[in-house]
Scaffold this active site. Structure first.
Site, PDB file in Angstrom:
ATOM      1  N   GLU A 116       0.846  -1.200   0.000  1.00 36.83           N
ATOM      2  CA  GLU A 116       0.000   0.000   0.000  1.00 36.83           C
ATOM      3  C   GLU A 116       0.875   1.241   0.000  1.00 36.83           C
ATOM      4  O   GLU A 116       2.073   1.177   0.290  1.00 36.83           O
ATOM      5  CB  GLU A 116      -0.959  -0.006   1.212  1.00 36.83           C
ATOM      6  N   HIS A 232     -10.111   9.390   2.362  1.00 36.35           N
ATOM      7  CA  HIS A 232      -9.656   8.341   1.440  1.00 36.35           C
ATOM      8  C   HIS A 232     -10.029   8.780   0.033  1.00 36.35           C
ATOM      9  O   HIS A 232     -11.146   9.231  -0.201  1.00 36.35           O
ATOM     10  CB  HIS A 232     -10.343   7.018   1.792  1.00 36.35           C
ATOM     11  N   ARG A 278      -1.869   9.349   0.973  1.00 42.00           N
ATOM     12  CA  ARG A 278      -3.320   9.383   0.782  1.00 42.00           C
ATOM     13  C   ARG A 278      -3.870  10.805   0.686  1.00 42.00           C
ATOM     14  O   ARG A 278      -4.766  11.091  -0.103  1.00 42.00           O
ATOM     15  CB  ARG A 278      -3.951   8.647   1.970  1.00 42.00           C
ATOM     16  N   HIS A 339     -12.500   9.192   6.180  1.00 44.76           N
ATOM     17  CA  HIS A 339     -12.195   7.767   6.364  1.00 44.76           C
ATOM     18  C   HIS A 339     -11.678   7.434   7.760  1.00 44.76           C
ATOM     19  O   HIS A 339     -12.087   6.447   8.353  1.00 44.76           O
ATOM     20  CB  HIS A 339     -11.146   7.385   5.321  1.00 44.76           C
ATOM     21  N   ARG A 374      -2.032   9.159   8.838  1.00 45.53           N
ATOM     22  CA  ARG A 374      -1.823   7.741   9.144  1.00 45.53           C
ATOM     23  C   ARG A 374      -1.309   6.977   7.928  1.00 45.53           C
ATOM     24  O   ARG A 374      -1.820   7.128   6.820  1.00 45.53           O
ATOM     25  CB  ARG A 374      -3.149   7.116   9.577  1.00 45.53           C
TER      26      ARG A 374
HETATM   27  P1  FAD Z   1     -14.634   0.313  15.553  1.00 43.02           P
HETATM   28  O1  FAD Z   1     -14.319  -0.914  14.818  1.00 43.02           O
HETATM   29  O2  FAD Z   1     -15.271   1.411  14.798  1.00 43.02           O
HETATM   30  O3  FAD Z   1     -15.573  -0.090  16.767  1.00 43.02           O
HETATM   31  C1  FAD Z   1     -16.165   0.902  17.570  1.00 43.02           C
HETATM   32  C2  FAD Z   1     -17.221   0.251  18.417  1.00 43.02           C
HETATM   33  O4  FAD Z   1     -17.690   1.164  19.397  1.00 43.02           O
HETATM   34  C3  FAD Z   1     -18.453  -0.194  17.654  1.00 43.02           C
HETATM   35  O5  FAD Z   1     -18.838  -1.443  18.171  1.00 43.02           O
HETATM   36  C4  FAD Z   1     -19.498   0.863  18.002  1.00 43.02           C
HETATM   37  O6  FAD Z   1     -20.814   0.421  17.935  1.00 43.02           O
HETATM   38  C5  FAD Z   1     -19.109   1.134  19.429  1.00 43.02           C
HETATM   39  N1  FAD Z   1     -19.571   2.411  19.965  1.00 43.02           N
HETATM   40  C6  FAD Z   1     -19.454   3.652  19.443  1.00 43.02           C
HETATM   41  N2  FAD Z   1     -19.973   4.549  20.280  1.00 43.02           N
HETATM   42  C7  FAD Z   1     -20.436   3.875  21.358  1.00 43.02           C
HETATM   43  C8  FAD Z   1     -21.083   4.243  22.563  1.00 43.02           C
HETATM   44  N3  FAD Z   1     -21.386   5.508  22.838  1.00 43.02           N
HETATM   45  N4  FAD Z   1     -21.404   3.281  23.437  1.00 43.02           N
HETATM   46  C9  FAD Z   1     -21.151   1.982  23.180  1.00 43.02           C
HETATM   47  N5  FAD Z   1     -20.541   1.574  22.044  1.00 43.02           N
HETATM   48  C10 FAD Z   1     -20.186   2.514  21.158  1.00 43.02           C
HETATM   49  N6  FAD Z   1      -7.572   0.135   8.868  1.00 43.02           N
HETATM   50  C11 FAD Z   1      -6.526  -0.660   8.568  1.00 43.02           C
HETATM   51  O7  FAD Z   1      -5.571  -0.735   9.347  1.00 43.02           O
HETATM   52  N7  FAD Z   1      -6.534  -1.402   7.431  1.00 43.02           N
HETATM   53  C12 FAD Z   1      -7.562  -1.362   6.539  1.00 43.02           C
HETATM   54  O8  FAD Z   1      -7.532  -2.053   5.524  1.00 43.02           O
HETATM   55  C13 FAD Z   1      -8.652  -0.506   6.821  1.00 43.02           C
HETATM   56  N8  FAD Z   1      -9.684  -0.425   5.950  1.00 43.02           N
HETATM   57  C14 FAD Z   1     -10.777   0.325   6.308  1.00 43.02           C
HETATM   58  C15 FAD Z   1     -11.876   0.343   5.466  1.00 43.02           C
HETATM   59  C16 FAD Z   1     -13.011   1.039   5.831  1.00 43.02           C
HETATM   60  C17 FAD Z   1     -14.204   1.065   4.918  1.00 43.02           C
HETATM   61  C18 FAD Z   1     -13.041   1.740   7.067  1.00 43.02           C
HETATM   62  C19 FAD Z   1     -14.263   2.496   7.480  1.00 43.02           C
HETATM   63  C20 FAD Z   1     -11.930   1.739   7.890  1.00 43.02           C
HETATM   64  C21 FAD Z   1     -10.798   1.041   7.518  1.00 43.02           C
HETATM   65  N9  FAD Z   1      -9.679   1.007   8.340  1.00 43.02           N
HETATM   66  C22 FAD Z   1      -8.624   0.214   8.026  1.00 43.02           C
HETATM   67  C23 FAD Z   1      -9.686   1.658   9.658  1.00 43.02           C
HETATM   68  C24 FAD Z   1      -9.996   0.593  10.707  1.00 43.02           C
HETATM   69  O9  FAD Z   1     -10.980  -0.272  10.222  1.00 43.02           O
HETATM   70  C25 FAD Z   1     -10.466   1.210  11.991  1.00 43.02           C
HETATM   71  O10 FAD Z   1      -9.604   2.234  12.390  1.00 43.02           O
HETATM   72  C26 FAD Z   1     -10.540   0.168  13.096  1.00 43.02           C
HETATM   73  O11 FAD Z   1     -11.345  -0.896  12.680  1.00 43.02           O
HETATM   74  C27 FAD Z   1     -11.070   0.801  14.356  1.00 43.02           C
HETATM   75  O12 FAD Z   1     -11.340  -0.200  15.280  1.00 43.02           O
HETATM   76  P2  FAD Z   1     -11.980   0.196  16.674  1.00 43.02           P
HETATM   77  O13 FAD Z   1     -12.228  -1.063  17.391  1.00 43.02           O
HETATM   78  O14 FAD Z   1     -11.166   1.244  17.297  1.00 43.02           O
HETATM   79  O15 FAD Z   1     -13.364   0.916  16.274  1.00 43.02           O
HETATM   80  C1  SIN Z   2      -7.834   0.608   2.204  1.00 38.94           C
HETATM   81  O1  SIN Z   2      -7.989  -0.600   2.079  1.00 38.94           O
HETATM   82  O2  SIN Z   2      -7.616   1.390   1.280  1.00 38.94           O
HETATM   83  C2  SIN Z   2      -7.932   1.183   3.557  1.00 38.94           C
HETATM   84  C3  SIN Z   2      -6.689   0.904   4.261  1.00 38.94           C
HETATM   85  C4  SIN Z   2      -6.629   1.730   5.487  1.00 38.94           C
HETATM   86  O3  SIN Z   2      -7.491   2.583   5.716  1.00 38.94           O
HETATM   87  O4  SIN Z   2      -5.672   1.540   6.228  1.00 38.94           O
END
Ligand code: FAD
Ligand code: SIN
Length: 559
Positions: A116, A232, A278, A339, A374
């Site tokens: 990437e 993104h 990005r 994103h 990032r």
């Molecule tokens: P999340 O997975 O967002 O989980 C947050 C949780 O908190 C959820 O369960 C939500 O319901 C809960 N929540 C929110 N507010 C409250 C509240 N008030 N009370 C109780 N629960 C609550 N990163 C990479 O490293 N590689 C990738 O390839 C990549 N691709 C991505 C593609 C997309 C489409 C997106 C959107 C993001 C991508 N990212 C990627 C970023 C990465 O997915 C996220 O940064 C990561 O998953 C965040 O994980 P998290 O557990 O911190 O938050």
């Molecule tokens: C992507 O797959 O382009 C997202 C990767 C990332 O957000 O880290």
């Protein structure tokens, strides 16, 4: 399920990778754990992650090289020590995920590594082709269920109960039953994810409304770096279809970008062309859209074997097909979308916030590893690195093997370079809300943020945003029914341990989320207005270059 009065060693808020991994770690260590989550267990950014998770596990790669790329991408604001922790501990955390049941893709018995932008080596582990997040989320959720971890769905954390700068309990709101319970915990892990829903166009699901940032700010924790939102460049833009990410990994496999006039434009903007950082690609796409008067640019990976494309990018292939597009034959209309939230609740390398017992892990946190921009696929990695450490620190403190200092500060000695630390000393509160006019809808807020605090900003737009948001803050606070939903507001539980205090009892999930969005938007807009330079993902048309005096973090803390 009635939780009122229940007591746990650890309460985890959120069930994405950060929350579930933290809960599993704590459960393994014998702690009693509660997970509350706003939607269903797998409703999280995590399940949408496509490209994968970065770790220097390849033969010709090293943690040192991954560290250098991370620091370079962050445009002068990366906490180098935190980035060292991230890159050095990566392989061990990947091993944890494998132990928890995550099946990464392999070729000829060796883990398959994608490439990437801005990574100097192929180091992106993926699963199910472009279904990395789904594989991780379902594996961890399945294991949590099998292990009997208590997970309460459709319940949001509405307030943190703080006494003498220590978290005592959380108020949780079952938004379907409209009931608020108070749950006591020795330690609380905020794992609520990011705030993509601040913007009209976003790759994030509906749950990403910045709740954890707003909760922490109101509780008196420090918040930093929210002026840095990553946009993104390539989200599918198809009339009648919801926004869907077209992974950077597609460009990593050779896809090129064209404007509506058919010109390949990226070589004009950066020597790395489509694999430029990005933010550069997102701004270039935005400018080409403006210049051609068309609401998208075109991503081209045509000419590749259709079978290979369908196997490497099964989700993207299927989503494009639903829109009548064949990845192997058609150029795909894409445009930038919000994103990733680089800033968040300020922590040290143990996930510890500036409130004792309160930890923040995953996208809600600002550990300092991303700086102003990032590096792709570092976010999934960051979640597990610091969740592991946060649980360890909470356990150590519970067992009294690490003593908190009286005043408790973020683990300062661990932060480098010193200049960045010195310049964070000036934590400030948001300006007061300004009573004037009716409350907005969430769509009003998203439109304002996209227009004024988007990919390119300037003083006029940012002043409009900060003024408008201050009014909306007052308007929604006035209509909020109880304490804990204002911004900034009196902290719950100020009357002391065990005190009932006033409960944070929102009227509905929607009204609660709108309040969280406004608080988070204000923190982002005020910081973007103050930062008179361009750095990483923060681009000011009126200050288009980085400035040395701004090589520092802006920190916010409610007064
Ligand atoms: P999340 O997975 O967002 O989980 C947050 C949780 O908190 C959820 O369960 C939500 O319901 C809960 N929540 C929110 N507010 C409250 C509240 N008030 N009370 C109780 N629960 C609550 N990163 C990479 O490293 N590689 C990738 O390839 C990549 N691709 C991505 C593609 C997309 C489409 C997106 C959107 C993001 C991508 N990212 C990627 C970023 C990465 O997915 C996220 O940064 C990561 O998953 C965040 O994980 P998290 O557990 O911190 O938050
Ligand atoms: C992507 O797959 O382009 C997202 C990767 C990332 O957000 O880290």
């Amino acid at each position: 399920m009635t939780l009122d009065g229940a007591r746990f060693d650890l309460a985890v808020i959120g069930s994405g990778i950060a929350g579930l991994y933290a809960a599993l770690q704590a459960h393994e260590q014998g702690m009693s754990v509660l997970v509350v989550t706003k939607g269903s267990i797998d409703d999280a950014n995590t399940r949408y992650a496509q490209g994968g998770i970065a770790a220097a596990v390849g033969h010709d790669d090293s943690a040192e090289s991954h560290w250098r790329d991370t620091v370079e991408a962050g445009a002068g604001l990366v906490d180098e020590h935190a980035a060292r922790v991230l890159t050095v501990e990566a392989a061990d955390r990947i091993a944890d995920l494998v132990r928890y049941g995550v099946r990464f893709d392999a070729t000829d018995g060796e883990v398959a590594l994608g490439r990437e932008a801005a990574h100097s080596a192929p180091r992106i582990l993926h699963a199910g082709g472009d279904a990395t997040g789904l594989e991780i989320e379902l594996s961890l959720a399945g294991l949590a269920r099998r292990e009997g971890v208590t997970v309460v769905e459709h319940t949001l954390a509405a307030g943190l109960v703080i006494d003498a700068n220590r978290v005592m309990a959380i108020d949780v709101f079952d938004w379907r039953a409209l009931r608020t319970d108070r749950v006591h915990a020795y330690a609380v892990v905020l794992a609520t994810g990011g705030a993509g829903q601040l913007y009209r166009f976003t790759t994030n699901p509906e749950v990403a409304t910045g709740d954890g940032i707003a909760l922490a700010y109101r509780a008196g924790a420090e918040i930093t770096d929210l002026e840095f939102t990553q946009f993104h460049p390539t989200a599918l833009r198809l009339l009648g279809h919801s926004i869907f990410l077209i992974s950077e990994a597609v460009r990593g496999e050779g896809a090129l970008l064209y404007n509506a006039d058919g010109e390949r434009f990226m070589p004009r903007y950066h020597p790395l062309a489509e694999l430029a950082p990005r933010d550069v690609v997102a701004r270039a796409a935005q400018r080409e859209m403006a210049a051609t008067g068309v609401d998208h640019v075109l991503l081209d990976i045509t000419g590749r074997d259709p079978g290979w494309l369908a196997a490497r990018f099964p989700q993207i292939y299927a989503r494009c097909a639903e829109g009548g597009l064949d990845l192997a034959r058609d150029r795909i209309p894409v445009s930038p979308a919000a994103h990733y939230t680089m800033g968040g609740v300020r922590t040290d390398v143990w996930g510890q916030t500036t409130i004792e017992g309160l930890y923040a892990v995953g996208e809600v946190a600002c550990t300092g590893v991303h700086g102003a921009n990032r590096l792709a696929s570092n976010s999934l990695l960051e979640t597990v690195i610091f969740a592991k450490r946060a649980v360890q620190r909470a356990l150590d403190r519970m067992n009294d093997s690490v003593h908190a200092d009286a005043a408790h500060h973020v683990d300062a000695e661990a932060r480098a370079p010193a200049a960045l630390l010195a310049l964070t000393a000036d934590a400030r509160p948001l300006p007061p809300p300004v009573p004037d006019g009716p409350p907005p809808t969430a769509d009003d807020l998203r439109a304002l943020m996209w227009r004024c605090v988007g990919i390119e900003r300037d003083r006029a737009g940012l002043e409009e945003a900060t003024r408008t948001l201050a009014r909306w803050d007052a308007a929604t606070a006035a209509s909020a029914p109880s304490a804990g939903s204002g911004s900034p507001s009196p902290r719950n539980g100020e009357r002391g341990p065990g005190s009932e205090g006033s409960r944070a009892a929102p009227e509905s999930r929607e009204s609660y989320e709108l309040r969280a969005l406004i608080t988070t938007a204000r923190l982002a807009a005020e910081a973007a207005l103050l930062r008179e330079e361009s750095r990483g993902a923060h681009y000011r048309i009126d200050f288009p270059a980085p400035r040395d005096e701004w090589r520092r973090h802006l920190v916010w803390r409610a007064g």
